[in-house]
Scaffold this motif. Structure first.
Motif, mmCIF file in Angstrom:
data_model
loop_
_atom_site.group_PDB
_atom_site.id
_atom_site.type_symbol
_atom_site.label_atom_id
_atom_site.label_comp_id
_atom_site.label_asym_id
_atom_site.label_seq_id
_atom_site.Cartn_x
_atom_site.Cartn_y
_atom_site.Cartn_z
ATOM 1 N N LEU A 76 21.581 -2.720 65.899
ATOM 2 C CA LEU A 76 22.921 -2.669 66.813
ATOM 3 C C LEU A 76 22.541 -1.317 67.739
ATOM 4 O O LEU A 76 22.518 -1.562 69.271
ATOM 5 C CB LEU A 76 24.245 -2.991 66.607
ATOM 6 C CG LEU A 76 24.723 -4.227 65.859
ATOM 7 C CD1 LEU A 76 25.824 -4.038 65.107
ATOM 8 C CD2 LEU A 76 24.383 -5.260 66.666
ATOM 9 N N GLY A 77 22.427 -0.207 67.104
ATOM 10 C CA GLY A 77 22.156 1.050 67.917
ATOM 11 C C GLY A 77 20.956 0.987 68.726
ATOM 12 O O GLY A 77 21.002 1.429 69.887
ATOM 13 N N ALA A 78 19.872 0.531 68.151
ATOM 14 C CA ALA A 78 18.876 0.474 68.665
ATOM 15 C C ALA A 78 18.669 -0.517 70.083
ATOM 16 O O ALA A 78 18.463 -0.169 71.141
ATOM 17 C CB ALA A 78 17.434 0.068 67.666
ATOM 18 N N ILE A 79 19.258 -1.532 69.760
ATOM 19 C CA ILE A 79 19.272 -2.621 70.919
ATOM 20 C C ILE A 79 20.283 -1.945 72.027
ATOM 21 O O ILE A 79 19.898 -2.350 73.211
ATOM 22 C CB ILE A 79 19.781 -3.949 70.329
ATOM 23 C CG1 ILE A 79 18.839 -4.680 69.630
ATOM 24 C CG2 ILE A 79 20.192 -4.865 71.526
ATOM 25 C CD1 ILE A 79 19.142 -5.880 68.973
ATOM 26 N N SER A 80 21.337 -1.385 71.621
ATOM 27 C CA SER A 80 22.367 -1.014 72.574
ATOM 28 C C SER A 80 21.670 0.164 73.586
ATOM 29 O O SER A 80 21.514 0.149 74.732
ATOM 30 C CB SER A 80 23.335 -0.333 71.828
ATOM 31 O OG SER A 80 24.397 0.255 72.737
ATOM 32 N N VAL A 81 20.951 1.007 72.863
ATOM 33 C CA VAL A 81 20.195 2.200 73.630
ATOM 34 C C VAL A 81 19.135 1.548 74.562
ATOM 35 O O VAL A 81 19.081 2.024 75.510
ATOM 36 C CB VAL A 81 19.814 3.207 72.681
ATOM 37 C CG1 VAL A 81 18.812 4.106 73.306
ATOM 38 C CG2 VAL A 81 20.745 3.923 72.005
ATOM 39 N N ALA A 82 18.297 0.699 73.788
ATOM 40 C CA ALA A 82 17.010 0.397 74.613
ATOM 41 C C ALA A 82 17.543 -0.358 75.863
ATOM 42 O O ALA A 82 17.063 -0.375 76.930
ATOM 43 C CB ALA A 82 16.343 -0.435 73.636
ATOM 44 N N PHE A 83 18.415 -1.122 75.675
ATOM 45 C CA PHE A 83 18.979 -2.285 77.095
ATOM 46 C C PHE A 83 20.052 -1.478 77.836
ATOM 47 O O PHE A 83 20.178 -2.057 78.742
ATOM 48 C CB PHE A 83 19.417 -3.556 76.426
ATOM 49 C CG PHE A 83 18.273 -4.298 75.924
ATOM 50 C CD1 PHE A 83 17.296 -4.958 76.862
ATOM 51 C CD2 PHE A 83 18.113 -4.536 74.531
ATOM 52 C CE1 PHE A 83 16.192 -5.807 76.524
ATOM 53 C CE2 PHE A 83 17.122 -5.509 73.992
ATOM 54 C CZ PHE A 83 16.072 -6.012 75.022
ATOM 55 N N GLY A 84 20.411 -0.371 77.124
ATOM 56 C CA GLY A 84 21.730 0.085 78.208
ATOM 57 C C GLY A 84 22.771 -0.582 78.213
ATOM 58 O O GLY A 84 23.609 -0.600 79.148
ATOM 59 N N ILE A 85 23.302 -0.896 76.919
ATOM 60 C CA ILE A 85 24.357 -1.898 76.704
ATOM 61 C C ILE A 85 25.328 -1.074 75.982
ATOM 62 O O ILE A 85 25.305 -0.790 74.601
ATOM 63 C CB ILE A 85 24.174 -3.244 75.778
ATOM 64 C CG1 ILE A 85 23.324 -4.209 76.668
ATOM 65 C CG2 ILE A 85 25.677 -4.039 75.884
ATOM 66 C CD1 ILE A 85 22.729 -5.321 76.080
ATOM 67 N N TRP A 86 26.250 -0.271 76.784
ATOM 68 C CA TRP A 86 27.300 0.647 75.795
ATOM 69 C C TRP A 86 26.239 1.656 75.323
ATOM 70 O O TRP A 86 26.421 1.801 73.605
ATOM 71 C CB TRP A 86 28.266 0.202 74.990
ATOM 72 C CG TRP A 86 29.144 -0.464 76.122
ATOM 73 C CD1 TRP A 86 29.828 -0.312 77.081
ATOM 74 C CD2 TRP A 86 30.221 -1.587 75.309
ATOM 75 N NE1 TRP A 86 30.604 -1.227 77.514
ATOM 76 C CE2 TRP A 86 31.046 -2.035 76.244
ATOM 77 C CE3 TRP A 86 30.292 -2.150 74.173
ATOM 78 C CZ2 TRP A 86 31.996 -3.177 76.370
ATOM 79 C CZ3 TRP A 86 31.054 -2.993 74.021
ATOM 80 C CH2 TRP A 86 32.169 -3.444 75.029
ATOM 81 N N ALA A 87 25.318 2.145 75.655
ATOM 82 C CA ALA A 87 24.195 3.069 75.228
ATOM 83 C C ALA A 87 24.740 4.480 74.406
ATOM 84 O O ALA A 87 24.117 4.672 73.368
ATOM 85 C CB ALA A 87 23.020 3.469 76.321
ATOM 86 N N ASP A 88 25.832 4.760 74.939
ATOM 87 C CA ASP A 88 26.608 5.829 74.341
ATOM 88 C C ASP A 88 26.923 5.445 72.957
ATOM 89 O O ASP A 88 26.673 5.931 71.964
ATOM 90 C CB ASP A 88 27.641 6.433 75.107
ATOM 91 C CG ASP A 88 28.722 5.407 75.654
ATOM 92 O OD1 ASP A 88 28.277 4.179 75.447
ATOM 93 O OD2 ASP A 88 29.878 5.992 76.000
#
Length: 137
Positions: free
Chosen positions: A55-67
C-alpha cells in the motif's frame, strides 16, 4: 522538476514492491524467518508487513495520498529494523555485520520516507504528476 520527483518516487519504491510481493507470495518461508527471530504471530506479521509495503509503495509511486504512503513505509521500516535486525544480539562477527547493514539500511530508508512525507506535505498540490494531493498538510 516534476518528472525527476516522479522518477525518484518510482525508483524509491522498487525495493518495497519486490519485498511486498515476496512477503505475500512466500509467506510461509518468510514466517519461518520471523519465527527464528523469536517473534510471535509470524504469519500475521508477514502478511501485515507485506500489505504495509504494498500500500505504501503504490501510494508513493502513483501519488495517491503519497504522504500517507510514505508514512506507511516508515511504520514498516522502523519496527523491522529493531525487531528483525537486532545486530547487537549477534555473537558471530559476520552475522553481526550483516544484521547491522540491514538495520542501517532500514533506518536510512525510513529517513528517506520521512523526507518524502515532508516534501509531499509541504509541496501539497504544487507537486505535479500525482493523482491526489497530500492527506496531511
Amino acid at each position: 522538476m516534476d518528472i525527476l520527483v516522479l522518477i525518484g518516487r518510482i525508483l524509491f519504491v522498487l525495493l518495497f514492491l519486490g519485498s511486498a510481493f515476496n512477503h505475500l507470495s512466500q509467506s510461509k518461508a518468510m514466517a519461518g524467518y520471523v519465527e527464528s527471530k523469536g517473534l510471535p504471530s509470524a504469519g500475521n506479521m508477514v502478511l501485515g508487513s507485506g500489505l504495509l509495503m504494498l500500500l505504501g509503495a503504490i501510494s508513493v509511486a502513483f501519488g495517491i495520498w503519497a504522504d500517507l504512503g510514505a508514512l506507511l513505509l516508515v511504520i514498516f521500516l522502523v519496527p523491522t529494523a529493531f525487531l528483525m535486525h537486532a545486530f547487537w544480539k549477534e555473537s558471530d562477527p559476520a552475522a553481526r555485520q550483516n544484521e547491522m547493514t540491514q538495520f542501517l539500511k532500514d533506518l536510512s530508508l525510513a529517513g528517506a520516507a520521512l523526507a518524502l512525507l515532508g516534501l509531499f506535505a509541504k509541496a501539497g498540490h504544487d507537486l505535479g504528476l500525482t493523482i491526489t494531493g497530500p492527506l496531511f498538510s
